[in-house]
Design a protein around this motif. Sequence first.
Motif, short mmCIF file in Angstrom:
data_model
loop_
_atom_site.label_atom_id
_atom_site.label_comp_id
_atom_site.label_asym_id
_atom_site.label_seq_id
_atom_site.Cartn_x
_atom_site.Cartn_y
_atom_site.Cartn_z
N GLU A 1 0.81 -1.22 0.00
CA GLU A 1 0.00 0.00 0.00
C GLU A 1 0.85 1.28 0.00
O GLU A 1 0.50 2.27 -0.64
N ASP A 2 1.96 1.26 0.73
CA ASP A 2 2.75 2.49 0.94
C ASP A 2 3.91 2.55 -0.07
O ASP A 2 5.07 2.41 0.29
N ALA B 1 16.27 -2.51 -7.28
CA ALA B 1 17.31 -3.11 -6.44
C ALA B 1 18.33 -2.07 -6.01
O ALA B 1 18.83 -2.09 -4.87
N LEU B 2 18.66 -1.13 -6.90
CA LEU B 2 19.62 -0.09 -6.55
C LEU B 2 19.03 0.92 -5.58
O LEU B 2 19.74 1.45 -4.71
N TYR B 3 17.74 1.21 -5.69
CA TYR B 3 17.11 2.09 -4.70
C TYR B 3 17.24 1.50 -3.30
O TYR B 3 17.50 2.21 -2.32
N VAL B 4 17.06 0.20 -3.20
CA VAL B 4 17.11 -0.45 -1.89
C VAL B 4 18.55 -0.52 -1.38
O VAL B 4 18.86 -0.11 -0.26
N HIS C 1 12.93 0.93 1.54
CA HIS C 1 12.49 -0.44 1.84
C HIS C 1 11.94 -1.10 0.57
O HIS C 1 11.23 -0.48 -0.21
N PRO C 2 12.27 -2.40 0.37
CA PRO C 2 11.79 -3.09 -0.83
C PRO C 2 10.27 -3.04 -1.00
O PRO C 2 9.78 -2.97 -2.13
N ALA C 3 9.54 -3.06 0.12
CA ALA C 3 8.07 -3.04 0.04
C ALA C 3 7.55 -1.70 -0.44
O ALA C 3 6.38 -1.60 -0.83
N GLN C 4 8.40 -0.67 -0.44
CA GLN C 4 7.97 0.66 -0.86
C GLN C 4 8.40 0.98 -2.30
O GLN C 4 8.21 2.11 -2.76
N LEU D 1 15.47 6.76 8.20
CA LEU D 1 14.54 6.21 7.21
C LEU D 1 15.17 5.11 6.36
O LEU D 1 14.46 4.42 5.63
N MET D 2 16.48 4.93 6.48
CA MET D 2 17.19 4.01 5.57
C MET D 2 17.10 2.57 6.07
O MET D 2 17.50 2.24 7.19
#
Length: 536
Positions: A134-135, A166-169, A175-178, A530-531
């Motif tokens: 959702e987020d 993958a690079l964002y995470v 977070h992968p879920a985001q 937040l990381m």
Amino acid sequence: MKNLHGRTLLTNPAYTKSTGFTHAERELYGLRGLLPYNVASLDKQIERVLGSLRRKNSAIEKYIFLNALLERNQRLFYRTMINHIEEIMPLVYTPTVGEACREFAHIFRNAQGFYISPEDRGEITTILKNWPEEDIRVIVVTDGERILGLGDLGANGMGISIGKVALYVACAGIHPAQCMPVMLDVGTNNAPLREDPLYLGYPYPRINADAYRSLVDEFVKAVQSRYPNALIQFEDFSSPHAFEFLDRYAPEVRCFNDDIQGTAAVTLAGIYTSCRITKKKFTDLNIMFLGTGSAASGTAELAVNAFIAAGLNQSQAQKRLWFIDRKGLVTAHNENIKPRIKPFAHEHPACSFVDAISTIKPDVLIGATGVAGTFTEAIVREMSAVNERPVIIALSNPTSHTECTAEQAYDWSNGQAIFASGSPFDPVRYKNQLLKPAQGNNAYIFPGIGLGIYASAARLVTQSMFLAAADVLASIVSEQEIHSGAVYPSLTRVREVSHAIAVAVCQVAIQEKLTSLSMPEDLGNYVRSLMYEPNY
């Protein structure tokens, strides 16, 4: 752990620890008997992963292995990638992702992203509800039309969106879920691909004109409705569409185009850093581009902003930038000049690429052609004739499409070139020197931009943020790295870079009144909190 229990927990990629569950946890979560006796720490599991990875004989086999690990155990995948970023990133992203996209339909195992086709028209908002999270804070979307330097790969381009997520995470700790990879599968004009019996995409020629634009419009509006906090990153669209959508949406939507703006910022940072080596003043530089596509013109536009920020007026800034196309130097007398190139088409006699270098004497040469070998020996030697330390930036990737290799740049410049490239090259021994070519990887820029937008809840993504990102990236390069000829920091420091860029983005968002979020005075600690850290 969302009330997961037993084998359901053990096979959930987001929450499993595999053999890392302690004996107490095995009792608590109904895992007794489902695992071997010995408890393996995360470090031991990483050791096992690396052993298996290094026994693979090809990059594509390693890509498949790592992709399977991501599907099986997210935290183990990301911790391995973070701890061994220099080894893993070229396998997860460029250059290996190019081959992975070509082979995407043949190596497909499990769906990892979200697919939208023309048959979903009118229902995109509805089907987005099928995505389990959702987020969502970051969406990477491609239409597969211009994948790296490989052209139209249709739905196979999903590999790009998956790789960027993958690079964002790994690089910024989102977070992968985001994060959400999206494929706008609008068909492909690659006939052999459509005829491949294993091809998984919409098996028709690309839709175009209003049918195409209206589908993109619907997608953007659906994202704003379903995921109002999401940043949209446009990736590997053709140059005309890339600029069209950036101009259309950026003034009103939280979005950017990495091929235009991310590439521009990382290239500008390399130019800034090169001035520390050449001892030249930034505002004195002449910069020449080979290629007139989105990467080159986007970099030129950001460079104009940088020159203006450094004290030049717009006309003076534009005159510092020159373009070469297939016919030679682009001048004011050329016909059919692309609108975004016109400000850089100056009064000058028509001439060849080599002659343009001889007469204009560019301090920096940037290649963004997607065509291998376009920085020939004659070009590099002419750059060396007019510069004691020529700055040569070959942006095109994958490696097979680069304008010249690191070894060629050093050999043809007698070891004097300051070289950077879009794809990685190994260190080169030239005579008694070990020269370390820098990789101008957008992974230094876009993850930090995304993290900063997430942290600040900025309504828009602005050019000021990319200027700030370039400043930050250049400032982080150490004197030791400068001494080795590198214009970018080691990839091992990419999370440090992303954190610093995110803080700078927050500061810009506050200055430009793009956020209503009340952020703490200590932005560094706030952003760091937040990381995502993938640990057990």
